[in-house]
Design a protein around this motif. Sequence first.
Motif, PDB file in Angstrom:
ATOM      1  N   PHE A  26      26.061   4.080  55.380  1.00 19.91           N
ATOM      2  CA  PHE A  26      25.964   5.396  55.091  1.00 19.91           C
ATOM      3  C   PHE A  26      25.541   5.641  53.819  1.00 19.91           C
ATOM      4  CE2 PHE A  26      30.250   3.590  53.650  1.00 19.91           C
ATOM      5  CZ  PHE A  26      29.923   4.197  52.374  1.00 19.91           C
ATOM      6  N   ALA A  27      25.161   4.745  52.987  1.00 20.89           N
ATOM      7  CA  ALA A  27      24.395   5.185  51.565  1.00 20.89           C
ATOM      8  C   ALA A  27      22.906   4.994  51.639  1.00 20.89           C
ATOM      9  CB  ALA A  27      25.106   4.254  50.665  1.00 20.89           C
ATOM     10  N   ALA A  28      22.317   5.375  50.466  1.00 21.08           N
ATOM     11  CA  ALA A  28      20.906   5.356  50.234  1.00 21.08           C
ATOM     12  C   ALA A  28      20.537   3.927  50.349  1.00 21.08           C
ATOM     13  CB  ALA A  28      20.678   6.131  49.024  1.00 21.08           C
ATOM     14  N   ARG A  29      19.296   3.913  50.328  1.00 18.28           N
ATOM     15  CA  ARG A  29      18.741   2.315  50.306  1.00 18.28           C
ATOM     16  C   ARG A  29      18.909   1.538  48.884  1.00 18.28           C
ATOM     17  NH1 ARG A  29      13.053   1.703  52.603  1.00 18.28           N
ATOM     18  NH2 ARG A  29      12.636   2.652  50.448  1.00 18.28           N
ATOM     19  N   ASP A  30      18.995   2.404  47.989  1.00 21.84           N
ATOM     20  CA  ASP A  30      19.202   1.660  46.818  1.00 21.84           C
ATOM     21  C   ASP A  30      20.579   1.536  46.344  1.00 21.84           C
ATOM     22  OD1 ASP A  30      19.730   4.264  46.201  1.00 21.84           O
ATOM     23  OD2 ASP A  30      18.447   4.396  44.442  1.00 21.84           O
ATOM     24  N   ARG A  31      21.720   1.838  47.141  1.00 17.62           N
ATOM     25  CA  ARG A  31      23.014   1.406  46.683  1.00 17.62           C
ATOM     26  C   ARG A  31      23.781   0.239  47.550  1.00 17.62           C
ATOM     27  NH1 ARG A  31      25.743   7.432  46.065  1.00 17.62           N
ATOM     28  NH2 ARG A  31      24.117   8.082  44.374  1.00 17.62           N
ATOM     29  N   ALA A  32      24.679  -0.355  46.456  1.00 16.37           N
ATOM     30  CA  ALA A  32      25.398  -1.300  47.069  1.00 16.37           C
ATOM     31  C   ALA A  32      26.886  -1.316  46.598  1.00 16.37           C
ATOM     32  CB  ALA A  32      24.779  -2.705  46.536  1.00 16.37           C
ATOM     33  N   LEU A  33      27.650  -1.787  47.372  1.00 12.66           N
ATOM     34  CA  LEU A  33      28.981  -1.444  47.028  1.00 12.66           C
ATOM     35  C   LEU A  33      29.625  -3.282  46.487  1.00 12.66           C
ATOM     36  CD1 LEU A  33      30.709   0.146  50.136  1.00 12.66           C
ATOM     37  CD2 LEU A  33      30.513   1.123  47.783  1.00 12.66           C
ATOM     38  N   ALA A  34      30.329  -3.020  45.396  1.00 15.67           N
ATOM     39  CA  ALA A  34      30.885  -4.280  44.722  1.00 15.67           C
ATOM     40  C   ALA A  34      32.311  -4.147  44.479  1.00 15.67           C
ATOM     41  CB  ALA A  34      30.175  -4.835  43.702  1.00 15.67           C
ATOM     42  N   THR A  35      33.016  -5.101  45.358  1.00 19.53           N
ATOM     43  CA  THR A  35      34.749  -4.817  44.843  1.00 19.53           C
ATOM     44  C   THR A  35      34.890  -6.287  44.118  1.00 19.53           C
ATOM     45  OG1 THR A  35      34.993  -4.058  46.978  1.00 19.53           O
ATOM     46  CG2 THR A  35      36.786  -5.091  45.949  1.00 19.53           C
ATOM     47  N   VAL A  36      35.357  -5.760  42.654  1.00 22.96           N
ATOM     48  CA  VAL A  36      35.725  -6.640  41.816  1.00 22.96           C
ATOM     49  C   VAL A  36      37.338  -6.532  41.314  1.00 22.96           C
ATOM     50  CG1 VAL A  36      35.065  -7.278  39.481  1.00 22.96           C
ATOM     51  CG2 VAL A  36      33.556  -6.545  40.817  1.00 22.96           C
ATOM     52  N   ASN A  37      37.983  -7.436  41.376  1.00 25.58           N
ATOM     53  CA  ASN A  37      39.338  -7.356  41.033  1.00 25.58           C
ATOM     54  C   ASN A  37      40.126  -6.328  41.606  1.00 25.58           C
ATOM     55  OD1 ASN A  37      39.044  -9.531  39.464  1.00 25.58           O
ATOM     56  ND2 ASN A  37      38.383  -8.418  37.620  1.00 25.58           N
ATOM     57  N   GLY A  38      39.803  -6.120  43.096  1.00 28.96           N
ATOM     58  CA  GLY A  38      40.450  -5.121  43.667  1.00 28.96           C
ATOM     59  C   GLY A  38      40.009  -3.452  43.620  1.00 28.96           C
ATOM     60  N   THR A  39      38.962  -3.517  42.688  1.00 27.35           N
ATOM     61  CA  THR A  39      38.396  -1.979  42.359  1.00 27.35           C
ATOM     62  C   THR A  39      36.998  -1.886  43.066  1.00 27.35           C
ATOM     63  OG1 THR A  39      39.563  -1.918  40.407  1.00 27.35           O
ATOM     64  CG2 THR A  39      37.675  -0.684  40.753  1.00 27.35           C
ATOM     65  N   ARG A  40      36.633  -0.808  43.775  1.00 25.38           N
ATOM     66  CA  ARG A  40      35.444  -0.622  44.384  1.00 25.38           C
ATOM     67  C   ARG A  40      34.457   0.006  43.322  1.00 25.38           C
ATOM     68  NH1 ARG A  40      35.737   1.449  49.954  1.00 25.38           N
ATOM     69  NH2 ARG A  40      36.436  -0.593  50.358  1.00 25.38           N
ATOM     70  N   TYR A  41      33.346  -0.636  43.166  1.00 24.64           N
ATOM     71  CA  TYR A  41      32.204   0.257  42.513  1.00 24.64           C
ATOM     72  C   TYR A  41      31.094   0.359  43.397  1.00 24.64           C
ATOM     73  CZ  TYR A  41      35.115  -1.681  38.648  1.00 24.64           C
ATOM     74  OH  TYR A  41      36.036  -1.797  37.509  1.00 24.64           O
ATOM     75  N   VAL A  42      30.362   1.615  43.210  1.00 21.19           N
ATOM     76  CA  VAL A  42      29.014   2.034  43.839  1.00 21.19           C
ATOM     77  C   VAL A  42      27.940   1.677  42.833  1.00 21.19           C
ATOM     78  CG1 VAL A  42      27.698   3.722  44.939  1.00 21.19           C
ATOM     79  CG2 VAL A  42      30.017   3.560  45.131  1.00 21.19           C
ATOM     80  N   LEU A  43      26.839   0.793  43.273  1.00 18.96           N
ATOM     81  CA  LEU A  43      26.049   0.375  42.017  1.00 18.96           C
ATOM     82  C   LEU A  43      24.649   0.831  42.630  1.00 18.96           C
ATOM     83  CD1 LEU A  43      26.746  -3.284  42.102  1.00 18.96           C
ATOM     84  CD2 LEU A  43      27.646  -1.538  40.480  1.00 18.96           C
ATOM     85  N   THR A  44      23.908   1.692  41.914  1.00 13.42           N
ATOM     86  CA  THR A  44      22.610   2.217  42.226  1.00 13.42           C
ATOM     87  C   THR A  44      21.876   1.506  41.232  1.00 13.42           C
ATOM     88  OG1 THR A  44      23.665   4.750  42.481  1.00 13.42           O
ATOM     89  CG2 THR A  44      21.107   4.409  42.389  1.00 13.42           C
ATOM     90  N   LEU A  45      20.952   0.581  42.337  1.00 14.61           N
ATOM     91  CA  LEU A  45      20.158  -0.349  41.670  1.00 14.61           C
ATOM     92  C   LEU A  45      18.504   0.112  41.570  1.00 14.61           C
ATOM     93  CD1 LEU A  45      21.695  -3.014  43.422  1.00 14.61           C
ATOM     94  CD2 LEU A  45      21.639  -3.314  41.063  1.00 14.61           C
ATOM     95  N   GLY A  46      17.853  -0.239  40.742  1.00 13.78           N
ATOM     96  CA  GLY A  46      16.166   0.095  40.993  1.00 13.78           C
ATOM     97  C   GLY A  46      16.048   1.641  40.589  1.00 13.78           C
ATOM     98  N   GLN A  47      16.723   2.244  40.011  1.00 14.33           N
ATOM     99  CA  GLN A  47      16.498   3.621  39.542  1.00 14.33           C
ATOM    100  C   GLN A  47      15.674   3.947  38.445  1.00 14.33           C
ATOM    101  OE1 GLN A  47      20.268   5.647  39.251  1.00 14.33           O
ATOM    102  NE2 GLN A  47      20.534   4.863  37.134  1.00 14.33           N
ATOM    103  N   ARG A  48      14.973   2.885  37.734  1.00 11.49           N
ATOM    104  CA  ARG A  48      14.401   2.854  36.410  1.00 11.49           C
ATOM    105  C   ARG A  48      12.867   3.382  36.713  1.00 11.49           C
ATOM    106  NH1 ARG A  48      15.141   0.820  31.019  1.00 11.49           N
ATOM    107  NH2 ARG A  48      17.253   0.444  31.194  1.00 11.49           N
ATOM    108  N   ASP A  49      12.453   3.081  37.911  1.00  7.58           N
ATOM    109  CA  ASP A  49      10.879   3.474  38.436  1.00  7.58           C
ATOM    110  C   ASP A  49      10.914   4.073  39.526  1.00  7.58           C
ATOM    111  OD1 ASP A  49       8.238   3.737  38.577  1.00  7.58           O
ATOM    112  OD2 ASP A  49       7.997   1.479  39.084  1.00  7.58           O
ATOM    113  N   PRO A  50      11.087   5.642  39.562  1.00 12.73           N
ATOM    114  CA  PRO A  50      11.190   6.437  40.737  1.00 12.73           C
ATOM    115  C   PRO A  50      10.176   6.319  41.494  1.00 12.73           C
ATOM    116  CG  PRO A  50      11.252   7.771  38.871  1.00 12.73           C
ATOM    117  CD  PRO A  50      11.156   6.168  38.326  1.00 12.73           C
ATOM    118  N   ALA A  51       8.784   5.951  41.056  1.00 12.74           N
ATOM    119  CA  ALA A  51       7.688   5.888  41.853  1.00 12.74           C
ATOM    120  C   ALA A  51       7.374   4.758  42.949  1.00 12.74           C
ATOM    121  CB  ALA A  51       6.311   5.836  40.923  1.00 12.74           C
ATOM    122  N   ALA A  52       8.055   3.826  42.359  1.00 11.88           N
ATOM    123  CA  ALA A  52       8.120   2.678  43.456  1.00 11.88           C
ATOM    124  C   ALA A  52       9.490   2.762  44.301  1.00 11.88           C
ATOM    125  CB  ALA A  52       8.369   1.343  42.582  1.00 11.88           C
TER     126      ALA A  52
END
Length: 109
Positions: A58-84
């Motif tokens: 259900f998320a955008a293509r640049d997002r991933a979920l990571a569960t670390v020590n029971g805590t869920r984090y949403v990571l938005t990767l690659g937002q440095r270069d919005p043109a690419a």
Amino acid sequence: MAETEFNATGVRIERFLRSLTRAGQVKIKGGRFELLTSYGREIDSAPVDSVHASKPWFAARDRALATVNGTRYVLTLGQRDPAARDSGAAAVRRFLDAVRSAHGSDARG
């Protein structure tokens, strides 16, 4: 076998609906998974084999979920270069591959 390494900067890291940093860092090195702020302060870390990472449908293509020590984090990767447009999706694929291969290398040997 060489250890899996991954490093991404400029990552937006969120927990629940709260943004923890807009320019954080995700590292996989030496069998450890680390989430860091833009100043290098640790948000969370764990052995990489205990981290669960996925790509939500259900998320955008640049997002991933990571569960670390029971805590869920949403990571938005690659937002440095919005043109690419593929930079975020490619970063997510590399991240998921790094976590999967780290799990696989632990299982094999």
